[in-house]
Design a protein around this motif. Sequence first.
Motif, PDB file in Angstrom:
ATOM      1  N   MET A 100       0.838  -1.194   0.000  1.00 32.96           N
ATOM      2  CA  MET A 100       0.000   0.000   0.000  1.00 32.96           C
ATOM      3  C   MET A 100       0.879   1.253   0.000  1.00 32.96           C
ATOM      4  O   MET A 100       1.955   1.257   0.603  1.00 32.96           O
ATOM      5  N   ILE A 101       0.411   2.285  -0.678  1.00 28.54           N
ATOM      6  CA  ILE A 101       1.129   3.565  -0.696  1.00 28.54           C
ATOM      7  C   ILE A 101       0.441   4.526   0.262  1.00 28.54           C
ATOM      8  O   ILE A 101      -0.742   4.821   0.132  1.00 28.54           O
ATOM      9  N   ARG A 102       1.201   5.002   1.230  1.00 30.16           N
ATOM     10  CA  ARG A 102       0.704   6.003   2.168  1.00 30.16           C
ATOM     11  C   ARG A 102       1.186   7.388   1.709  1.00 30.16           C
ATOM     12  O   ARG A 102       2.276   7.509   1.152  1.00 30.16           O
ATOM     13  N   ILE A 103       0.379   8.411   1.979  1.00 31.59           N
ATOM     14  CA  ILE A 103       0.761   9.789   1.671  1.00 31.59           C
ATOM     15  C   ILE A 103       0.654  10.603   2.948  1.00 31.59           C
ATOM     16  O   ILE A 103      -0.358  10.537   3.658  1.00 31.59           O
ATOM     17  N   LEU A 104       1.702  11.343   3.241  1.00 31.26           N
ATOM     18  CA  LEU A 104       1.747  12.164   4.445  1.00 31.26           C
ATOM     19  C   LEU A 104       2.158  13.582   4.082  1.00 31.26           C
ATOM     20  O   LEU A 104       3.003  13.782   3.211  1.00 31.26           O
ATOM     21  N   THR A 105       1.556  14.555   4.765  1.00 28.10           N
ATOM     22  CA  THR A 105       1.966  15.945   4.601  1.00 28.10           C
ATOM     23  C   THR A 105       1.900  16.626   5.957  1.00 28.10           C
ATOM     24  O   THR A 105       1.380  16.069   6.928  1.00 28.10           O
ATOM     25  N   ASP A 106       2.451  17.839   6.037  1.00 25.84           N
ATOM     26  CA  ASP A 106       2.329  18.600   7.276  1.00 25.84           C
ATOM     27  C   ASP A 106       1.123  19.528   7.184  1.00 25.84           C
ATOM     28  O   ASP A 106       0.573  19.760   6.102  1.00 25.84           O
ATOM     29  N   SER A 107       0.744  20.082   8.319  1.00 32.65           N
ATOM     30  CA  SER A 107      -0.509  20.835   8.392  1.00 32.65           C
ATOM     31  C   SER A 107      -0.480  22.149   7.624  1.00 32.65           C
ATOM     32  O   SER A 107      -1.544  22.725   7.350  1.00 32.65           O
ATOM     33  N   THR A 108       0.714  22.645   7.247  1.00 33.50           N
ATOM     34  CA  THR A 108       0.741  23.904   6.506  1.00 33.50           C
ATOM     35  C   THR A 108       0.260  23.753   5.070  1.00 33.50           C
ATOM     36  O   THR A 108       0.125  24.748   4.355  1.00 33.50           O
ATOM     37  N   SER A 109      -0.016  22.538   4.643  1.00 29.67           N
ATOM     38  CA  SER A 109      -0.687  22.362   3.347  1.00 29.67           C
ATOM     39  C   SER A 109      -2.153  22.792   3.449  1.00 29.67           C
ATOM     40  O   SER A 109      -2.861  22.825   2.438  1.00 29.67           O
ATOM     41  N   ASP A 110      -2.572  23.106   4.673  1.00 27.19           N
ATOM     42  CA  ASP A 110      -3.931  23.581   4.955  1.00 27.19           C
ATOM     43  C   ASP A 110      -5.003  22.599   4.515  1.00 27.19           C
ATOM     44  O   ASP A 110      -6.073  22.980   4.006  1.00 27.19           O
ATOM     45  N   ILE A 111      -4.703  21.344   4.742  1.00 22.94           N
ATOM     46  CA  ILE A 111      -5.694  20.269   4.625  1.00 22.94           C
ATOM     47  C   ILE A 111      -6.151  19.960   6.044  1.00 22.94           C
ATOM     48  O   ILE A 111      -5.347  19.573   6.892  1.00 22.94           O
ATOM     49  N   LEU A 112      -7.419  20.174   6.323  1.00 22.75           N
ATOM     50  CA  LEU A 112      -7.937  19.953   7.665  1.00 22.75           C
ATOM     51  C   LEU A 112      -8.019  18.452   7.969  1.00 22.75           C
ATOM     52  O   LEU A 112      -8.088  17.627   7.039  1.00 22.75           O
ATOM     53  N   PRO A 113      -8.010  18.086   9.254  1.00 24.98           N
ATOM     54  CA  PRO A 113      -8.065  16.651   9.606  1.00 24.98           C
ATOM     55  C   PRO A 113      -9.202  15.890   8.939  1.00 24.98           C
ATOM     56  O   PRO A 113      -9.013  14.765   8.478  1.00 24.98           O
ATOM     57  N   ALA A 114     -10.390  16.497   8.850  1.00 22.37           N
ATOM     58  CA  ALA A 114     -11.524  15.811   8.210  1.00 22.37           C
ATOM     59  C   ALA A 114     -11.267  15.597   6.725  1.00 22.37           C
ATOM     60  O   ALA A 114     -11.605  14.542   6.168  1.00 22.37           O
ATOM     61  N   GLN A 115     -10.659  16.589   6.073  1.00 16.94           N
ATOM     62  CA  GLN A 115     -10.302  16.446   4.661  1.00 16.94           C
ATOM     63  C   GLN A 115      -9.253  15.355   4.481  1.00 16.94           C
ATOM     64  O   GLN A 115      -9.307  14.577   3.523  1.00 16.94           O
ATOM     65  N   ALA A 116      -8.296  15.316   5.396  1.00 16.89           N
ATOM     66  CA  ALA A 116      -7.239  14.305   5.314  1.00 16.89           C
ATOM     67  C   ALA A 116      -7.817  12.897   5.398  1.00 16.89           C
ATOM     68  O   ALA A 116      -7.396  11.992   4.666  1.00 16.89           O
ATOM     69  N   ARG A 117      -8.782  12.730   6.277  1.00 22.33           N
ATOM     70  CA  ARG A 117      -9.420  11.406   6.392  1.00 22.33           C
ATOM     71  C   ARG A 117     -10.130  11.040   5.098  1.00 22.33           C
ATOM     72  O   ARG A 117     -10.057   9.896   4.640  1.00 22.33           O
TER      73      ARG A 117
END
Length: 286
Positions: free
Chosen positions: A1-18
Motif C-alpha cells: 500500500m502507498i501512504r501519503i503524508l503531509t504537514d498541516s501547513t498544506s492547509d488540509i484539515l483533519p476531516a479532509q485528510a481522512r
Amino acid sequence: MIRILTDSTSDILPAQARAMQIELVPLQVTFEDGETYLDGQGMSLGEFYARLAQCHKLPTTSQPSPAAFAEHFEAAKEAEDEMVVILLSSQISGTYQAAQIAAATVDYDKIYLIDGHSATLGNQLLVRLAVKMRDEGHSVGEIVSVLETEKRKVRLLAVVDDLKYFRKGGRLSGAEAFAGALLGIKPVVGMKDGKVALVDKARGMPGAYVALFKQMEKMGGLDTDKEYLVGYTAHRKAAEPVCRYLTGNLHLPMPEVQHIGTVIGTHAGPGAAGIAFFAKNELEAE
C-alpha cells in the motif's frame, strides 16, 4: 500500500485528510500568553484570526519534532507500506529536516521525502496530485518522479492587506511598514526558490490584485488542464476579486476557495488572498 503524508501547513484539515486517506503531522502556534495550539486543531480559524488581530506580539510558529514523524514512519515500516511525504519548503521551516532525522532513525528505504519548495495551497496541489495518482494505481516511483517535476511548476501568489504582520515577523523594518501604511502600499508576495519573496506592490488593494494577475502571466500562466486553488485569511470576500478574474477574464470554472490555516496565517495576517496553480511552462516561469 502507498501512504501519503503531509504537514498541516498544506492547509488540509483533519476531516479532509481522512476523506483523502492521507496522514497529517501538525505544526504549532504559540500565543504571547504561552497558549499553544496544534495547527488546524483546538481553535476555529475564525477564533484564531480574531485573536491574531488583537495580539501585541506576533504568535510564534514551530515545526514538528522528529518523533512526530517517526511515529508515522514506524507504522509504515511495520506494515511494509511505501510512504510519500510532501512537506513545507525547507527554506522557510525546519519541518523537512525534522522528517529527514526521523527517516534516518527509522531506517526504512520505502519512505520518500519531497521538499515541496512551497507552502499552504501550493503544497496542497502536490498532495492532491499524489492522491490522484495513487488512486489511479501508479507506482510510488512514478508518483515521486512526477511530483519532483511538477513541484517546479507550482506557483503561489498572494496580496497582503496589512504590512504590520510582516513587520512583526521581522520581514520589513518598522519604517518601511509605516511608510507603506501611509501610502496605502499593498504587497504581492510569492514563493521564489522555496522562500517567501516580495514580487510586486501597488497602491491600494485594487492595484495589488491587478499586480497579482500580471504576475500570474509573468510566472508562466495558469495551466488550465490542472488544478488550481484560491485561499484567503479571515475574510472570504478578499478572495472574490481572484475568483472574478478566473471566471470573468480567464473564463474558467469557479475555483475551490479555502481558508488559510493558523501557521501561514500568522505571517500573512487577516485580509490576505491568493492563488496556487501550476504554470503552463516551467522554463517560461523561471
